[in-house]
Design a protein around this motif. Structure first.
Motif, PDB file in Angstrom:
ATOM      1  N   UNK A 171      38.951  18.676  43.939  1.00 21.39           N
ATOM      2  CA  UNK A 171      39.194  17.236  44.037  1.00 21.39           C
ATOM      3  C   UNK A 171      39.580  16.622  42.702  1.00 21.39           C
ATOM      4  N   UNK A 172      40.593  15.774  42.755  1.00 21.54           N
ATOM      5  CA  UNK A 172      40.894  14.958  41.586  1.00 21.54           C
ATOM      6  C   UNK A 172      39.825  13.875  41.468  1.00 21.54           C
ATOM      7  N   UNK A 173      39.765  13.240  40.319  1.00 21.76           N
ATOM      8  CA  UNK A 173      38.797  12.180  40.074  1.00 21.76           C
ATOM      9  C   UNK A 173      39.398  10.846  40.515  1.00 21.76           C
ATOM     10  N   UNK A 174      38.849  10.271  41.581  1.00 13.67           N
ATOM     11  CA  UNK A 174      39.425   9.036  42.106  1.00 13.67           C
ATOM     12  C   UNK A 174      39.143   7.823  41.244  1.00 13.67           C
ATOM     13  N   UNK A 175      38.184   7.951  40.329  1.00 10.59           N
ATOM     14  CA  UNK A 175      38.015   6.884  39.337  1.00 10.59           C
ATOM     15  C   UNK A 175      39.273   6.812  38.473  1.00 10.59           C
ATOM     16  N   UNK A 176      39.838   7.971  38.142  1.00  8.09           N
ATOM     17  CA  UNK A 176      41.080   8.004  37.358  1.00  8.09           C
ATOM     18  C   UNK A 176      42.244   7.401  38.131  1.00  8.09           C
ATOM     19  N   UNK A 177      42.291   7.676  39.431  1.00  2.67           N
ATOM     20  CA  UNK A 177      43.360   7.127  40.279  1.00  2.67           C
ATOM     21  C   UNK A 177      43.262   5.601  40.316  1.00  2.67           C
ATOM     22  N   UNK A 178      42.040   5.113  40.518  1.00  6.59           N
ATOM     23  CA  UNK A 178      41.836   3.667  40.561  1.00  6.59           C
ATOM     24  C   UNK A 178      42.071   3.011  39.214  1.00  6.59           C
ATOM     25  N   UNK A 179      41.614   3.680  38.149  1.00  6.39           N
ATOM     26  CA  UNK A 179      41.797   3.140  36.800  1.00  6.39           C
ATOM     27  C   UNK A 179      43.286   2.997  36.472  1.00  6.39           C
ATOM     28  N   UNK A 180      44.095   3.977  36.888  1.00  8.10           N
ATOM     29  CA  UNK A 180      45.535   3.921  36.632  1.00  8.10           C
ATOM     30  C   UNK A 180      46.168   2.729  37.344  1.00  8.10           C
ATOM     31  N   UNK A 181      45.729   2.479  38.568  1.00  6.10           N
ATOM     32  CA  UNK A 181      46.246   1.317  39.306  1.00  6.10           C
ATOM     33  C   UNK A 181      45.817   0.017  38.636  1.00  6.10           C
ATOM     34  N   UNK A 182      44.568  -0.025  38.169  1.00  6.41           N
ATOM     35  CA  UNK A 182      44.084  -1.222  37.494  1.00  6.41           C
ATOM     36  C   UNK A 182      44.840  -1.523  36.216  1.00  6.41           C
ATOM     37  N   UNK A 183      45.176  -0.478  35.476  1.00  3.35           N
ATOM     38  CA  UNK A 183      45.932  -0.672  34.232  1.00  3.35           C
ATOM     39  C   UNK A 183      47.343  -1.178  34.513  1.00  3.35           C
ATOM     40  N   UNK A 184      47.931  -0.677  35.610  1.00  2.85           N
ATOM     41  CA  UNK A 184      49.262  -1.167  35.999  1.00  2.85           C
ATOM     42  C   UNK A 184      49.190  -2.641  36.387  1.00  2.85           C
TER      43      UNK A 184
END
Length: 269
Positions: free
Chosen positions: A208-221
């Motif tokens: 599994x990838x880390x979904x905190x990273x996925x969400x963090x990337x969206x938040x930064x965008x």
């Protein structure tokens, strides 16, 4: 929210509204229309159905940041949007599956929803990854109505699957605890998740990838958009590198031995 705050956004200066469609496409569209009518500064849409609904409603007039859209090509024809993608690493996933199952000549069952535009793409990628293993077979079954998930699960079991592999399919995952796992556990057939949360609720293991990273990337965008940047100028973030997780309680229930050939973290509570 972490991505926004880490980018210097003061969330107290904004009204943050959360809406959950509970896997209902018509509700997603209505909610997206609500945000557009309110002239939201930015709409953050999690998973493909919500992202498509938001993009359609916004029609380029309101910036959209999608989060955890597996096949980002689904969003290419829309304007004024960017986001983060969570493409599964099926090569790593099958390494986990074969290690826990103790063999490679597996017959693997896969359920997917016809309402999920990225699911056929994932099935195709899983089958490509399976070509590396002699004797491995992928049996997929499309679900057009959530009321038939039980039937489809039993049909794959009757066809002789050794285990199931979940996709990043919101509809199927939404029925994992209530419909799929009770049936597979009764037949002592492991289900391997596509991300860590599925392992926590009863799947045997996952890469599994880390979904905190996925969400963090969206938040930064989203933060860049709030800072004045056009969504179309912001590259899509693709998160691909997974870590391995397993549920020791589930493995014990199903008689699976945790392999010492892979590095994995136990998430059983």
């Amino acid at each position: 929210m972490a991505g926004l705050e880490e980018s210097g956004i003061d969330l107290d200066a904004y009204t943050v509204e959360y809406l959950n469609s509970n896997f209902d496409a018509s509700v997603s569209q209505s909610q997206a229309n609500t945000f557009v009518n309110k002239q939201a500064a930015v709409i953050i849409a999690i998973a493909t159905p919500s992202a498509v609904a938001a993009a359609n409603a916004a029609d380029g007039k309101v910036p959209v940041v999608y989060c955890a859209v597996t096949d980002s090509t689904t969003m290419e024809n829309y304007e004024n949007l960017t986001g983060s993608s969570d493409i599964p690493n099926f090569e790593k996933q099958l390494e986990v599956v074969t290690a826990f199952m103790g063999k490679t000549d597996l017959t693997i069952g896969v359920l997917y929803s016809t309402e999920e535009s990225s699911s056929p793409f994932q099935v195709e990628q899983l089958k490509k990854a399976a070509e590396a293993y002699a004797g491995m077979q992928i049996l997929d079954s499309a679900v057009s109505d959530i009321t038939t998930i039980d039937t489809k699960t039993n049909e794959l079991i009757d066809r002789g699957v050794d285990c199931f592999v979940n996709l990043l399919d919101n509809t199927i995952v939404g029925k994992l605890e209530t419909n799929i796992l009770p049936i597979t556990n009764d037949h002592k057939i492991p289900v391997f998740g596509s991300e860590i949360e599925q392992v926590k609720v009863g799947c045997a293991a996952s890469a599994s990838i880390d979904y905190i990273d996925v969400g963090r990337a969206a938040g930064k965008a989203a933060a860049e958009i709030l800072g004045g940047k056009s969504a179309s100028e912001i590259p899509v973030s693709v998160i691909t590198e997974p870590a391995n997780y397993y549920n020791s309680e589930v493995c014990e229930l199903l008689g699976l031995t945790v392999p010492d050939t892979i590095d994995a973290t136990d998430v059983a509570e």
